[in-house]
Design a protein around this motif. Structure first.
Motif, PDB file in Angstrom:
ATOM      1  N   VAL A 163       0.843  -1.205   0.000  1.00  0.00           N
ATOM      2  CA  VAL A 163       0.000   0.000   0.000  1.00  0.00           C
ATOM      3  C   VAL A 163       0.876   1.252   0.000  1.00  0.00           C
ATOM      4  N   ALA A 164       1.870   1.269   0.881  1.00  0.00           N
ATOM      5  CA  ALA A 164       2.762   2.430   0.968  1.00  0.00           C
ATOM      6  C   ALA A 164       3.531   2.627  -0.330  1.00  0.00           C
ATOM      7  N   CYS A 165       3.982   1.528  -0.932  1.00  0.00           N
ATOM      8  CA  CYS A 165       4.713   1.629  -2.208  1.00  0.00           C
ATOM      9  C   CYS A 165       3.805   2.167  -3.312  1.00  0.00           C
ATOM     10  N   MET A 166       2.580   1.696  -3.326  1.00  0.00           N
ATOM     11  CA  MET A 166       1.640   2.162  -4.350  1.00  0.00           C
ATOM     12  C   MET A 166       1.358   3.650  -4.190  1.00  0.00           C
ATOM     13  N   LEU A 167       1.101   4.094  -2.975  1.00  0.00           N
ATOM     14  CA  LEU A 167       0.840   5.509  -2.735  1.00  0.00           C
ATOM     15  C   LEU A 167       2.050   6.360  -3.098  1.00  0.00           C
ATOM     16  N   PHE A 168       3.234   5.880  -2.749  1.00  0.00           N
ATOM     17  CA  PHE A 168       4.448   6.623  -3.068  1.00  0.00           C
ATOM     18  C   PHE A 168       4.644   6.740  -4.572  1.00  0.00           C
ATOM     19  N   ALA A 169       4.444   5.637  -5.293  1.00  0.00           N
ATOM     20  CA  ALA A 169       4.597   5.671  -6.751  1.00  0.00           C
ATOM     21  C   ALA A 169       3.604   6.641  -7.390  1.00  0.00           C
ATOM     22  N   LEU A 170       2.360   6.608  -6.911  1.00  0.00           N
ATOM     23  CA  LEU A 170       1.354   7.536  -7.444  1.00  0.00           C
ATOM     24  C   LEU A 170       1.728   8.980  -7.130  1.00  0.00           C
ATOM     25  N   ALA A 171       2.218   9.223  -5.914  1.00  0.00           N
ATOM     26  CA  ALA A 171       2.586  10.578  -5.516  1.00  0.00           C
ATOM     27  C   ALA A 171       3.750  11.106  -6.350  1.00  0.00           C
ATOM     28  N   VAL A 172       4.728  10.246  -6.605  1.00  0.00           N
ATOM     29  CA  VAL A 172       5.859  10.655  -7.450  1.00  0.00           C
ATOM     30  C   VAL A 172       5.355  11.025  -8.842  1.00  0.00           C
ATOM     31  N   GLY A 173       4.464  10.196  -9.385  1.00  0.00           N
ATOM     32  CA  GLY A 173       3.925  10.463 -10.710  1.00  0.00           C
ATOM     33  C   GLY A 173       3.134  11.753 -10.773  1.00  0.00           C
ATOM     34  N   VAL A 174       2.290  11.980  -9.783  1.00  0.00           N
ATOM     35  CA  VAL A 174       1.470  13.197  -9.769  1.00  0.00           C
ATOM     36  C   VAL A 174       2.340  14.440  -9.592  1.00  0.00           C
ATOM     37  N   ALA A 175       3.307  14.366  -8.692  1.00  0.00           N
ATOM     38  CA  ALA A 175       4.182  15.517  -8.465  1.00  0.00           C
ATOM     39  C   ALA A 175       4.990  15.848  -9.716  1.00  0.00           C
ATOM     40  N   ALA A 176       5.546  14.822 -10.356  1.00  0.00           N
ATOM     41  CA  ALA A 176       6.298  15.049 -11.590  1.00  0.00           C
ATOM     42  C   ALA A 176       5.391  15.608 -12.679  1.00  0.00           C
ATOM     43  N   SER A 177       4.175  15.105 -12.730  1.00  0.00           N
ATOM     44  CA  SER A 177       3.206  15.568 -13.727  1.00  0.00           C
ATOM     45  C   SER A 177       2.850  17.029 -13.526  1.00  0.00           C
ATOM     46  N   ALA A 178       2.617  17.422 -12.272  1.00  0.00           N
ATOM     47  CA  ALA A 178       2.223  18.797 -11.972  1.00  0.00           C
ATOM     48  C   ALA A 178       3.373  19.786 -12.148  1.00  0.00           C
ATOM     49  N   LEU A 179       4.579  19.358 -11.820  1.00  0.00           N
ATOM     50  CA  LEU A 179       5.720  20.258 -11.881  1.00  0.00           C
ATOM     51  C   LEU A 179       6.280  20.391 -13.300  1.00  0.00           C
ATOM     52  N   LEU A 180       6.315  19.288 -14.049  1.00  0.00           N
ATOM     53  CA  LEU A 180       6.899  19.316 -15.392  1.00  0.00           C
ATOM     54  C   LEU A 180       5.884  19.644 -16.478  1.00  0.00           C
ATOM     55  N   ARG A 181       4.630  19.224 -16.257  1.00  0.00           N
ATOM     56  CA  ARG A 181       3.531  19.460 -17.197  1.00  0.00           C
ATOM     57  C   ARG A 181       3.783  18.841 -18.571  1.00  0.00           C
ATOM     58  N   ARG A 182       4.604  17.824 -18.623  1.00  0.00           N
ATOM     59  CA  ARG A 182       4.866  17.062 -19.843  1.00  0.00           C
ATOM     60  C   ARG A 182       4.856  15.585 -19.477  1.00  0.00           C
ATOM     61  N   THR A 183       4.077  14.807 -20.219  1.00  0.00           N
ATOM     62  CA  THR A 183       3.828  13.422 -19.830  1.00  0.00           C
ATOM     63  C   THR A 183       5.079  12.545 -19.894  1.00  0.00           C
ATOM     64  N   ILE A 184       5.789  12.568 -21.016  1.00  0.00           N
ATOM     65  CA  ILE A 184       6.949  11.676 -21.169  1.00  0.00           C
ATOM     66  C   ILE A 184       8.036  11.998 -20.144  1.00  0.00           C
ATOM     67  N   PRO A 185       8.430  13.263 -19.992  1.00  0.00           N
ATOM     68  CA  PRO A 185       9.412  13.559 -18.934  1.00  0.00           C
ATOM     69  C   PRO A 185       8.916  13.162 -17.543  1.00  0.00           C
ATOM     70  N   ALA A 186       7.620  13.350 -17.291  1.00  0.00           N
ATOM     71  CA  ALA A 186       7.073  12.977 -15.987  1.00  0.00           C
ATOM     72  C   ALA A 186       7.173  11.468 -15.758  1.00  0.00           C
ATOM     73  N   MET A 187       6.958  10.686 -16.794  1.00  0.00           N
ATOM     74  CA  MET A 187       7.079   9.232 -16.677  1.00  0.00           C
ATOM     75  C   MET A 187       8.520   8.829 -16.396  1.00  0.00           C
ATOM     76  N   ALA A 188       9.458   9.480 -17.079  1.00  0.00           N
ATOM     77  CA  ALA A 188      10.873   9.168 -16.871  1.00  0.00           C
ATOM     78  C   ALA A 188      11.309   9.526 -15.448  1.00  0.00           C
TER      79      ALA A 188
END
Length: 342
Positions: A163-188
Motif C-alpha cells: 500500500v505504501a509503495c503504491m501511494l508513493f509511486a502515485l505521488a511521485v507520478g502526480v508531483a512530476a506531472s504537476a511540476l513538469l507538465r509534460r507526460t513523457i518527462p514525468a514518466m521518466a
C-alpha cells in the motif's frame, strides 16, 4: 468533480478491475493448493525434533518453484501505476489545454486536483491493501520453503508495504506531472525517483528494529564430521526459522577472531594428520585427533532479525513512504493551485 474524474479514468479503472479480479482468483487458488500440499507433507506439525522438515520443505519448494517469478513481477505494479496512470494525470490536461475549461467553470484548481488525487489514491490504496493482505495469506504456507518473510521479493508483496509503495509511486507520478507538465518527462522522472527510493531500502530496512543475538559454543571435535566445511555452517544452523541473518562472529579458544578459516585450517593446528582431500573427507586417525581437541571449543555470536519483527519493520517502512507521499502530494497541489490556467 467526482463524476468527471470517474468518466476520465473509467477505462483505466476497468482494466485495473479485470487485473485485480484475476490476481485475487489466482491467489486464492494458489493459497488453497499450497495449504493442502503442506498438510499432505506434514509441515504444519513438523518440528526440528520430530519429522524430516528439511525434506518436506524441499519437496514443497520443488512443487511451487514457478511461484517466485510471478511474485517478483508484482513488485513492479506500483511503478507501472505511477508511470502510466499518475504521471499523465495532470500533464495530459496541460498538454491538451483541457484544464482551462474546468477552471473557467465553478471548479477551482485546488478542488480540481484534490478531488482527483483523493479519489484515485483512495481506490488504489484499498486495492493494494486487499492484495497485500491476501498475498500474506497465500504465501504463508510457502514462506519457510522460500527463505522466510524477509526474502526481498516476497517482503515487498506482503502486508502493508504494498500500500505504501503504491501511494508513493502515485505521488511521485502526480508531483512530476504537476511540476513538469509534460507526460513523457514525468514518466521518466517517476521511474528514476521511485527506483532511487525503493532499491536502497532493501539494504537498510533491517535497521528498523533491533537485532536479536544468540551465542553458542562449537566443540572443535564437531568439525571432524566435515573437514572441508566451515564452522560458519554450524553457526548458521543456530539461526531461528524464517529469521534474517545479519552477521556471525566466531572466536577461537583464546578469544581471537578466526576470520575466514575453514574447518581444515582450524583442525590442522591441533591435528597435523588432517587431510583436506574432499574425496576422503577425514583424518588419518580421527580418534587420536578427537582426543587432542576434546576440551577445545569455538565461540560464536549470531545476529539476526527474528520473524516476530516482520510487522514492526513493515510499519516503519510504510510510515516512511506514506510521509514521502504526503510531501509529494502537497507539492503537486501547490504547483497546480499556483500556476492556475496558463
Amino acid at each position: 468533480m467526482i463524476w468527471t474524474t470517474w468518466r476520465q479514468h473509467r477505462a483505466e479503472a476497468a482494466v485495473a478491475a479485470v487485473i485485480f479480479g484475476a490476481l485475487i482468483a489466482a491467489m486464492i487458488v494458489v493459497g488453497s493448493i499450497a495449504r493442502d500440499r503442506a498438510r499432505t507433507l506434514g509441515l504444519p506439525s513438523c518440528t526440528p525434533t520430530a519429522g524430516d522438515c528439511g525434506a518436506a520443505l524441499g519437496r514443497l519448494h520443488d512443487d511451487f518453484h514457478t511461484i517466485p517469478p510471478f511474485v517478483g513481477a508484482l513488485i513492479i505494479v506500483p511503478l507501472v501505476a505511477g508511470m502510466f496512470w499518475a504521471a499523465p494525470l495532470v500533464s495530459r490536461e496541460y498538454e491538451a489545454g483541457t484544464q482551462r475549461l474546468a477552471w473557467t467553470q465553478s471548479v477551482s484548481p485546488l478542488r480540481w486536483i484534490t478531488t482527483k488525487i483523493a479519489l484515485i489514491f483512495a481506490v488504489v490504496a484499498a486495492t493494494a491493501l486487499v492484495l497485500g493482505l491476501l498475498a500474506t495469506w497465500t504465501l504463508d504456507p510457502l514462506t519457510a520453503a522460500f527463505g522466510g518473510r524477509y526474502n526481498s521479493t516476497w517482503y515487498d508483496t506482503q502486508g502493508v508495504v504494498p500500500v505504501a509503495c503504491m501511494l508513493f509511486a502515485l505521488a511521485v507520478g502526480v508531483a512530476a506531472s504537476a511540476l513538469l507538465r509534460r507526460t513523457i518527462p514525468a514518466m521518466a522522472v517517476t521511474l528514476l525517483v521511485y527506483a532511487s527510493a525503493r532499491i536502497p531500502i532493501h539494504w537498510i530496512r533491517w535497521r528498523f528494529a533491533s537485532l536479536d543475538s544468540r551465542t553458542l559454543t562449537i566443540p572443535l571435535s564437531s568439525l571432524l564430521s566435515s573437514v572441508t566445511g566451515s564452522p560458519y555452517d554450524l553457526a548458521n544452523a543456530a539461526v531461528p526459522a524464517q529469521a534474517s541473518l545479519h552477521g556471525i562472529t566466531i572466536t577461537g579458544p583464546s578469544g581471537q577472531s578466526i576470520g575466514n578459516q575453514d574447518n581444515f585450517s582450524l583442525l590442522q593446528q591441533y591435528c597435523p594428520n588432517v587431510q583436506a582431500n574432499p574425496t576422503r573427507d577425514g583424518v588419518l586417525d580421527p580418534a587420536a585427533c578427537a582426543s587432542r581437541i576434546q576440551d577445545v571449543s569455538l565461540h560464536a555470536t549470531v545476529r539476526y532479525q527474528p520473524a516476530s519483527h516482520f510487522w514492526i519493520i513493515q510499519t516503519i517502512e510504510s510510515a516512511i513512504f506514506v510521509g514521502l507521499t504526503a510531501l509529494l502530494v502537497t507539492a503537486a497541489i501547490l504547483a497546480v493551485n499556483r500556476r492556475r490556467a496558463t
